[in-house]
Structures are given as structure tokens and as C-alpha cells.
Design a protein around this motif. Structure first.
Motif, PDB file in Angstrom:
ATOM      1  N   SER A   8       0.825  -1.206   0.000  1.00 47.57           N
ATOM      2  CA  SER A   8       0.000   0.000   0.000  1.00 47.57           C
ATOM      3  C   SER A   8       0.861   1.258   0.000  1.00 47.57           C
ATOM      4  O   SER A   8       0.508   2.261  -0.636  1.00 47.57           O
ATOM      5  N   ALA A   9       2.018   1.241   0.671  1.00 44.62           N
ATOM      6  CA  ALA A   9       2.920   2.399   0.642  1.00 44.62           C
ATOM      7  C   ALA A   9       3.455   2.629  -0.763  1.00 44.62           C
ATOM      8  O   ALA A   9       3.581   3.774  -1.206  1.00 44.62           O
ATOM      9  N   VAL A  11       1.922   1.735  -3.610  1.00 45.66           N
ATOM     10  CA  VAL A  11       0.805   2.218  -4.439  1.00 45.66           C
ATOM     11  C   VAL A  11       0.518   3.681  -4.146  1.00 45.66           C
ATOM     12  O   VAL A  11       0.348   4.497  -5.069  1.00 45.66           O
ATOM     13  N   ILE A  12       0.475   4.037  -2.878  1.00 48.08           N
ATOM     14  CA  ILE A  12       0.239   5.437  -2.509  1.00 48.08           C
ATOM     15  C   ILE A  12       1.392   6.307  -2.999  1.00 48.08           C
ATOM     16  O   ILE A  12       1.185   7.422  -3.487  1.00 48.08           O
ATOM     17  N   GLY A  13       2.619   5.806  -2.911  1.00 48.78           N
ATOM     18  CA  GLY A  13       3.775   6.544  -3.412  1.00 48.78           C
ATOM     19  C   GLY A  13       3.709   6.789  -4.904  1.00 48.78           C
ATOM     20  O   GLY A  13       4.057   7.864  -5.382  1.00 48.78           O
ATOM     21  N   VAL A  15       0.931   7.003  -6.716  1.00 53.86           N
ATOM     22  CA  VAL A  15      -0.123   7.994  -6.961  1.00 53.86           C
ATOM     23  C   VAL A  15       0.338   9.388  -6.559  1.00 53.86           C
ATOM     24  O   VAL A  15       0.189  10.350  -7.345  1.00 53.86           O
ATOM     25  N   ILE A  16       0.916   9.531  -5.382  1.00 50.46           N
ATOM     26  CA  ILE A  16       1.368  10.844  -4.919  1.00 50.46           C
ATOM     27  C   ILE A  16       2.500  11.366  -5.807  1.00 50.46           C
ATOM     28  O   ILE A  16       2.536  12.544  -6.158  1.00 50.46           O
ATOM     29  N   ILE A  40       6.664   8.120  -2.135  1.00 46.60           N
ATOM     30  CA  ILE A  40       6.603   7.435  -0.840  1.00 46.60           C
ATOM     31  C   ILE A  40       7.103   8.348   0.267  1.00 46.60           C
ATOM     32  O   ILE A  40       6.475   8.463   1.335  1.00 46.60           O
ATOM     33  N   ALA A  43       4.550  11.050   0.895  1.00 48.01           N
ATOM     34  CA  ALA A  43       3.379  10.522   1.594  1.00 48.01           C
ATOM     35  C   ALA A  43       3.665  10.359   3.084  1.00 48.01           C
ATOM     36  O   ALA A  43       2.834  10.723   3.929  1.00 48.01           O
ATOM     37  N   THR A  47       2.004  12.854   5.849  1.00 48.42           N
ATOM     38  CA  THR A  47       1.155  12.303   6.902  1.00 48.42           C
ATOM     39  C   THR A  47       1.620  12.771   8.276  1.00 48.42           C
ATOM     40  O   THR A  47       0.801  13.119   9.135  1.00 48.42           O
ATOM     41  N   LEU A  66      -3.857  15.240   1.835  1.00 44.98           N
ATOM     42  CA  LEU A  66      -3.545  14.919   0.441  1.00 44.98           C
ATOM     43  C   LEU A  66      -2.864  16.087  -0.265  1.00 44.98           C
ATOM     44  O   LEU A  66      -1.886  15.896  -0.998  1.00 44.98           O
ATOM     45  N   GLN A  69       0.727  16.274   0.901  1.00 47.19           N
ATOM     46  CA  GLN A  69       1.530  15.221   0.284  1.00 47.19           C
ATOM     47  C   GLN A  69       1.852  15.547  -1.172  1.00 47.19           C
ATOM     48  O   GLN A  69       2.995  15.379  -1.608  1.00 47.19           O
TER      49      GLN A  69
END
Length: 87
Positions: A8-9, A11-13, A15-16, A40, A43, A47, A66, A69
Motif C-alpha cells: 500500500s505504501a 501504491v500510494i507513493g 499515486v502521490i 513514498i 506521503a 502524513t 492529500l 503530500q
């Protein structure tokens, strides 16, 4: 950290990092792995900043977190582009 947390980190990385690159005008000459790394890092730091400001855990989507980030990712991509551009 569990495997699902690592995935998940990443995937979020992604996207961000991509959103951070989209904010910047022009073409950035950094690779996909650098974009993921910057995303990453942005993000995680975003956070932490949102938690310090007290805006991290709200009901629904945390828009302020968001935006923090994405802003950090844009700054990171621009800084990395400047560093890599000097070579």
C-alpha cells in the motif's frame, strides 16, 4: 511492517509521485523509480505534518493531508530534477 503495508505504501507513493509530477509544468527528466521514491517519502512526511497539525484523521477523505503530500511530492520532484539536471 506487514507485506500489505509495504504494498500500500508503494501504491500510494506511485499515486502521490505522479500527482506531484502533474502539478509541475514541463517535462521532468527523472525515472519512474525516482518518482515512486519521492512519492513514498512525500506521503510519509505529509502524513506526519498533517498529524502534527491535527488534520490527519477526519471523517471521509483527508483533503488537507492529500494536498500537503502532493505539494511535498512536487517540491521533491523539482529538487531532484534540478539535482539531476546539473550532471
Amino acid at each position: 511492517m506487514e507485506i500489505s503495508g509495504i504494498i500500500s505504501a508503494i501504491v500510494i507513493g506511485i499515486v502521490i509521485g505522479v500527482l506531484g509530477r502533474l502539478v509541475l509544468p514541463g517535462r521532468q527528466r527523472i525515472g519512474v523509480l525516482w518518482t515512486i521514491g519521492v512519492g513514498i517519502l512525500a506521503a510519509l512526511v505529509g502524513t506526519a505534518i498533517a498529524a502534527a497539525l491535527g488534520v490527519a484523521d477526519s471523517d471521509g477523505i483527508d483533503w488537507i493531508e492529500l494536498l500537503i503530500q502532493i505539494g511535498l511530492a512536487a517540491v521533491g520532484v523539482a529538487a531532484l530534477e534540478r539535482i539531476k539536471g546539473r550532471r
